[in-house]
Scaffold this active site. Structure first.
Site, short mmCIF file in Angstrom:
data_model
loop_
_atom_site.label_atom_id
_atom_site.label_comp_id
_atom_site.label_asym_id
_atom_site.label_seq_id
_atom_site.Cartn_x
_atom_site.Cartn_y
_atom_site.Cartn_z
N ASP A 72 -50.52 -23.22 -49.13
CA ASP A 72 -49.79 -22.54 -50.21
C ASP A 72 -50.68 -22.08 -51.37
OD1 ASP A 72 -50.34 -25.18 -50.88
OD2 ASP A 72 -48.49 -25.45 -52.02
N GLU B 223 -59.79 -37.01 -52.51
CA GLU B 223 -60.94 -36.11 -52.66
C GLU B 223 -62.19 -36.85 -53.08
OE1 GLU B 223 -57.93 -35.61 -53.88
OE2 GLU B 223 -57.30 -33.51 -53.59
N1 UDP Z 1 -48.44 -30.89 -46.12
C1 UDP Z 1 -48.19 -31.46 -44.89
N2 UDP Z 1 -47.22 -32.43 -44.80
C2 UDP Z 1 -46.48 -32.84 -45.88
C3 UDP Z 1 -46.75 -32.24 -47.15
C4 UDP Z 1 -47.74 -31.29 -47.23
O1 UDP Z 1 -48.83 -31.10 -43.90
O2 UDP Z 1 -45.60 -33.70 -45.74
C5 UDP Z 1 -49.49 -29.85 -46.23
C6 UDP Z 1 -49.05 -28.56 -46.95
O3 UDP Z 1 -48.51 -27.61 -46.03
C7 UDP Z 1 -50.33 -28.10 -47.59
C8 UDP Z 1 -51.06 -29.42 -47.90
O4 UDP Z 1 -50.53 -30.40 -47.01
O5 UDP Z 1 -51.12 -27.33 -46.71
C9 UDP Z 1 -50.85 -29.84 -49.33
O6 UDP Z 1 -49.47 -30.04 -49.60
P1 UDP Z 1 -48.75 -29.48 -50.90
O7 UDP Z 1 -49.11 -28.04 -51.07
O8 UDP Z 1 -47.31 -29.83 -50.84
O9 UDP Z 1 -49.49 -30.38 -52.01
P2 UDP Z 1 -49.74 -30.07 -53.54
O10 UDP Z 1 -50.03 -28.61 -53.71
O11 UDP Z 1 -48.49 -30.46 -54.23
O12 UDP Z 1 -50.91 -30.93 -53.87
MN MN Z 2 -50.00 -26.99 -52.61
#
Ligand code: UDP
Ligand code: MN
Length: 243
Positions: free
Chosen positions: A104, A192
């Site tokens: 995203d 990280e």
């Molecule tokens: N993601 C996933 N499983 C989950 C939640 C997130 O595979 O249950 C993936 C999501 O598609 C993205 C990455 O892990 O590629 C990070 O997730 P998210 O964008 O929700 O995290 P944030 O931006 O809030 O850190």
């Molecule tokens: Mn994200």
């Protein structure tokens, strides 16, 4: 070769995000996109999407352990995708670069161009991070090149390497050189920094890439969930599309 490791999971906007990322990657030469579904099995829609996407890819799946999906993780560390990232790492050869590209975020193709100069671990700033306009390394120019001088970080600045997953890419060989595995047991928010500590073992150092201080080339964006309040309340239309 640049290996991009992207965990993805089923939700209303999954194909919005995958489409945007895929079409960015179509503009990037020598890229191999490792897409890992957070699921017990392959989704037929993602399978078809990947087959038609036009990017050189591997399609894997690995469900994140339920433990990691707990309330605290969801709240503090929604990224999860630990299993996914780890699987992607195992599948790598030892040539080229690795970058964890969440589905995203928004990526400039300029970022992928600049990555090519990374020798061990490249780091840069990311837009909209930790409740700030940007977060990541601070640097100054020296005759030997850019030098890391500190961090500009909103969230938990006391982490040894307070970076976001989108803030770094590294030489694939470091995984094998340092016997690095993804720290799947990392406490929320420490993924990280723990990973980087392991990666930094032998013969690796942080190389600051963003000396052009006026630019950010990747943004930690999130796709808004659409309002679907009327969904299911009307008679089902024929040929329901996959969206
Ligand atoms: N993601 C996933 N499983 C989950 C939640 C997130 O595979 O249950 C993936 C999501 O598609 C993205 C990455 O892990 O590629 C990070 O997730 P998210 O964008 O929700 O995290 P944030 O931006 O809030 O850190
Ligand atoms: Mn994200």
């Amino acid at each position: 070769m640049l290996y991009l490791i992207t965990p993805t999971y089923a939700r209303e906007t999954q194909f919005v995000d995958l489409t945007r990322l895929c079409q960015t990657l179509l503009l990037v030469p020598r890229v191999h996109w490792i897409v890992i579904e957070d699921a017990e099995d392959f989704s037929p829609h993602v399978t078809q999407f990947m087959a038609e996407c036009g990017v050189n890819y591997s399609h894997l799946h690995a469900a994140t352990p339920p433990l990691r999906k707990g309330r605290i993780c969801q709240k503090i560390d929604r990224r999860i995708g630990c299993t996914e990232h780890r699987l992607g790492l195992r599948r790598n050869g030892n040539e080229g670069l690795v970058y964890f590209a969440d589905d995203d975020n928004t990526y400039s193709i300029e970022l992928f161009k600049r990555m090519r100069s990374i020798k061990t671990i490249g780091i840069w700033r990311v837009g909209f991070l930790g409740k700030m306009r940007y977060g990541g390394p601070l640097s100054e120019m020296t005759p030997e090149g850019p030098k890391l001088t500190g961090w500009h970080v909103g969230w938990d600045p006391n982490r040894p390497y307070p970076l976001d997953m989108a803030s770094f890419a590294f030489a694939a060989r470091l995984i094998e050189d340092n016997e690095v595995h993804f720290p799947i047991q990392a406490p929320p928010g420490q993924l990280e920094t723990m990973f980087l500590e392991r990666l930094l073992g032998r013969n690796a150092k942080l190389e600051v890439m963003d000396t052009d201080v006026t630019r950010v080339l990747v943004w930690h964006t999130r796709t808004e969930r659409p309002s679907l309040g009327l969904e299911g309340k009307l008679p089902e239309a024929p040929n329901t599309p996959v969206i």
